[in-house]
Design a protein around this motif. Structure first.
Motif, PDB file in Angstrom:
ATOM      1  N   CYS A   1      28.653  21.815 -15.946  1.00 45.37           N
ATOM      2  CA  CYS A   1      29.140  22.744 -14.918  1.00 45.37           C
ATOM      3  C   CYS A   1      28.604  22.358 -13.541  1.00 45.37           C
ATOM      4  N   VAL A   2      27.327  21.962 -13.480  1.00 47.20           N
ATOM      5  CA  VAL A   2      26.727  21.578 -12.204  1.00 47.20           C
ATOM      6  C   VAL A   2      27.421  20.341 -11.641  1.00 47.20           C
ATOM      7  N   VAL A   3      27.685  19.359 -12.501  1.00 41.82           N
ATOM      8  CA  VAL A   3      28.347  18.126 -12.049  1.00 41.82           C
ATOM      9  C   VAL A   3      29.736  18.438 -11.501  1.00 41.82           C
ATOM     10  N   VAL A   4      30.504  19.242 -12.232  1.00 42.73           N
ATOM     11  CA  VAL A   4      31.856  19.585 -11.782  1.00 42.73           C
ATOM     12  C   VAL A   4      31.798  20.385 -10.488  1.00 42.73           C
ATOM     13  N   ALA A   5      30.865  21.337 -10.399  1.00 43.88           N
ATOM     14  CA  ALA A   5      30.739  22.146  -9.186  1.00 43.88           C
ATOM     15  C   ALA A   5      30.360  21.273  -7.992  1.00 43.88           C
ATOM     16  N   ASP A   6      29.485  20.301  -8.209  1.00 46.23           N
ATOM     17  CA  ASP A   6      29.110  19.386  -7.112  1.00 46.23           C
ATOM     18  C   ASP A   6      30.316  18.597  -6.626  1.00 46.23           C
ATOM     19  N   ASP A   7      31.138  18.137  -7.546  1.00 47.83           N
ATOM     20  CA  ASP A   7      32.347  17.392  -7.165  1.00 47.83           C
ATOM     21  C   ASP A   7      33.291  18.274  -6.352  1.00 47.83           C
ATOM     22  N   LEU A   8      33.443  19.523  -6.787  1.00 50.62           N
ATOM     23  CA  LEU A   8      34.326  20.437  -6.068  1.00 50.62           C
ATOM     24  C   LEU A   8      33.747  20.801  -4.703  1.00 50.62           C
ATOM     25  N   ALA A   9      32.434  20.907  -4.618  1.00 54.23           N
ATOM     26  CA  ALA A   9      31.791  21.170  -3.322  1.00 54.23           C
ATOM     27  C   ALA A   9      32.009  19.992  -2.380  1.00 54.23           C
ATOM     28  N   ASP A  10      31.894  18.772  -2.914  1.00 53.61           N
ATOM     29  CA  ASP A  10      32.133  17.584  -2.087  1.00 53.61           C
ATOM     30  C   ASP A  10      33.575  17.558  -1.578  1.00 53.61           C
ATOM     31  N   ALA A  11      34.499  17.939  -2.450  1.00 53.50           N
ATOM     32  CA  ALA A  11      35.904  17.970  -2.035  1.00 53.50           C
ATOM     33  C   ALA A  11      36.131  19.007  -0.943  1.00 53.50           C
ATOM     34  N   ALA A  12      35.476  20.160  -1.081  1.00 48.32           N
ATOM     35  CA  ALA A  12      35.612  21.197  -0.056  1.00 48.32           C
ATOM     36  C   ALA A  12      34.988  20.745   1.259  1.00 48.32           C
ATOM     37  N   ALA A  13      33.856  20.049   1.170  1.00 48.53           N
ATOM     38  CA  ALA A  13      33.195  19.554   2.379  1.00 48.53           C
ATOM     39  C   ALA A  13      34.043  18.484   3.065  1.00 48.53           C
ATOM     40  N   ALA A  14      34.742  17.681   2.269  1.00 51.13           N
ATOM     41  CA  ALA A  14      35.581  16.619   2.847  1.00 51.13           C
ATOM     42  C   ALA A  14      36.690  17.203   3.713  1.00 51.13           C
ATOM     43  N   LYS A  15      37.137  18.412   3.377  1.00 51.60           N
ATOM     44  CA  LYS A  15      38.196  19.041   4.169  1.00 51.60           C
ATOM     45  C   LYS A  15      37.717  19.419   5.559  1.00 51.60           C
ATOM     46  N   LEU A  16      36.395  19.492   5.745  1.00 51.99           N
ATOM     47  CA  LEU A  16      35.853  19.805   7.072  1.00 51.99           C
ATOM     48  C   LEU A  16      35.859  18.583   7.989  1.00 51.99           C
ATOM     49  N   ARG A  17      36.032  17.404   7.378  1.00 49.83           N
ATOM     50  CA  ARG A  17      35.877  16.178   8.149  1.00 49.83           C
ATOM     51  C   ARG A  17      36.875  16.105   9.301  1.00 49.83           C
ATOM     52  N   ASP A  18      38.143  16.362   9.043  1.00 52.47           N
ATOM     53  CA  ASP A  18      39.155  16.294  10.102  1.00 52.47           C
ATOM     54  C   ASP A  18      38.850  17.294  11.211  1.00 52.47           C
ATOM     55  N   LYS A  19      38.440  18.494  10.797  1.00 52.96           N
ATOM     56  CA  LYS A  19      38.140  19.545  11.771  1.00 52.96           C
ATOM     57  C   LYS A  19      37.005  19.124  12.702  1.00 52.96           C
ATOM     58  N   TYR A  20      35.943  18.580  12.122  1.00 52.17           N
ATOM     59  CA  TYR A  20      34.784  18.242  12.944  1.00 52.17           C
ATOM     60  C   TYR A  20      34.880  16.857  13.567  1.00 52.17           C
ATOM     61  N   ASP A  21      35.693  15.982  13.003  1.00 48.94           N
ATOM     62  CA  ASP A  21      35.893  14.665  13.621  1.00 48.94           C
ATOM     63  C   ASP A  21      36.460  14.816  15.024  1.00 48.94           C
ATOM     64  N   SER A  22      37.512  15.620  15.152  1.00 53.05           N
ATOM     65  CA  SER A  22      38.156  15.780  16.461  1.00 53.05           C
ATOM     66  C   SER A  22      37.232  16.498  17.437  1.00 53.05           C
ATOM     67  N   LYS A  23      36.516  17.534  16.955  1.00 57.30           N
ATOM     68  CA  LYS A  23      35.593  18.256  17.835  1.00 57.30           C
ATOM     69  C   LYS A  23      34.458  17.353  18.306  1.00 57.30           C
ATOM     70  N   LEU A  24      33.917  16.558  17.380  1.00 58.62           N
ATOM     71  CA  LEU A  24      32.815  15.679  17.742  1.00 58.62           C
ATOM     72  C   LEU A  24      33.276  14.564  18.681  1.00 58.62           C
ATOM     73  N   ASP A  25      34.475  14.054  18.450  1.00 59.48           N
ATOM     74  CA  ASP A  25      35.008  13.014  19.343  1.00 59.48           C
ATOM     75  C   ASP A  25      35.091  13.538  20.767  1.00 59.48           C
TER      76      ASP A  25
END
Length: 332
Positions: free
Chosen positions: A169-193
């Motif tokens: 369960c921990v391994v699967v939850a970590d993978d899903l957390a990573d996927a959720a965090a990846a969705k923030l990348r576009d949002k913060y990439d443009s702001k940081l740029d």
């Protein structure tokens, strides 16, 4: 009246509720005799060397527990003995036992007598009714369980320990957390740029103004420095003329100092913009950290929601595989 029938020379006298002949059992029903060496014999009151035989119902039930969404399929076997039996035999009073075919013998012990019973063992209805009641009893009360994490849509696997399931369960939850965090990348990439571009622009402006201010200070120092003193010391000019030139000189210096002051203000403003740009980046980092912590906390909470889910039976998944009228030896 007391019965004095004997069977052979060693047969004991019969009591009023006994017979030397095995009572008739319904056609198609197996009859067997308990071996007192069976591990469960003592638990139901069987007596070693007992020659009085009383009837019991020994059953083996096969059960299939399945849950399609969990891809779960588990078979169990439940064996029980109901002793004693009467006109109405309640399977709810049956005792769970673990028996194999060696526990049930086909022949009675020598010299045995049979207790007369009120149970209508000579009728098929008696056994069919008990089978139905037994299936209903199993349906109501027998369950299996499986580990589950419904938030993660995970189910336990055959032979998997609770600890192993929790780790999965921990391994699967970590993978899903990573996927959720990846969705923030576009949002913060443009702001940081944008923030970094503003910082770079402000830094370039400061460098430009620092260079300009440095040049202005140098020009201010070099422009006519010491010229008036030379003229004065040369004695060629009148004091009025020298005073006029000095006033003009000082006026020019004042103008240059004013321009230097304005340049200094622009430099301070530009440096403030650098501070603002840096602060903006720090705020973005803090905002990102908060969102990542929220994601981590959310999926850690989901990973911890491990429970045991009870899997019930369908009546079509219950089969009374064996029902044996078994004679149990007891002390007379």
């Amino acid at each position: 009246p007391d019965k004095t029938e004997t069977v052979g020379e060693t047969a004991p006298a019969l009591a009023d509720d006994e017979t030397a002949v095995v009572p008739k059992t319904a056609t198609g029903v197996r009859t067997a005799y308990l071996d007192v060496a069976a591990p469960w014999a003592n638990g139901i009151g069987a007596g070693v060397g007992g020659l009085r035989l009383e009837p019991a119902l020994v059953a083996r039930v096969n059960m299939l527990f399945d849950e399609a969404k969990a891809d779960f399929r588990h078979e169990e076997e439940w064996e029980s003995v109901l002793f004693p039996i009467g006109n109405f035999s309640d399977p709810g009073e049956a005792i769970g036992v673990d028996y194999d075919d060696r526990d049930l013998r086909d022949a009675p012990p020598e010299g045995a007598v049979y207790a007369l019973t009120e149970a209508p063992i000579h009728t098929k209805t008696f056994f069919s009714t008990y089978k139905t009641a037994l299936k209903n009893e199993v349906y109501r009360n027998r369950t299996s369980s499986i580990l589950a994490n419904k938030d993660l849509k995970l189910w336990g696997r055959p032979g998997e320990t609770e600890r192993d399931f929790e780790r999965r369960c921990v391994v699967v939850a970590d993978d899903l957390a990573d996927a959720a965090a990846a969705k923030l990348r576009d949002k913060y990439d443009s702001k940081l740029d944008r923030a970094e571009a503003n910082l770079a622009k402000a830094d370039d402006r400061v460098r430009e103004l620092e260079e300009t201010a440095s040049n202005r200070r140098q020009d201010e120092l070099l422009s006519g420095a010491g010229g008036l003193l030379s003229v004065f010391l040369g004695g060629k000019k009148s004091s009025r003329s020298l005073a006029g030139r000095l006033a003009g000189k000082l006026g020019g210096a004042s103008s240059r100092r004013s321009r230097s002051s304005q340049a200094g203000q622009r430099l301070r403003t530009a440096k403030n913009r650098i501070d603002d740009a840096v602060e903006n980046i720090r705020e973005l980092e803090a905002e990102l950290a908060d969102e990542l912590n929220e994601i981590t906390d959310l999926w850690e909470t989901k990973a911890a929601k491990v429970e045991r889910v009870e899997i019930g039976l369908e009546k079509t998944d219950i089969m009374v595989d064996e029902l044996v009228l078994t004679w149990i030896p007891v002390a007379r």
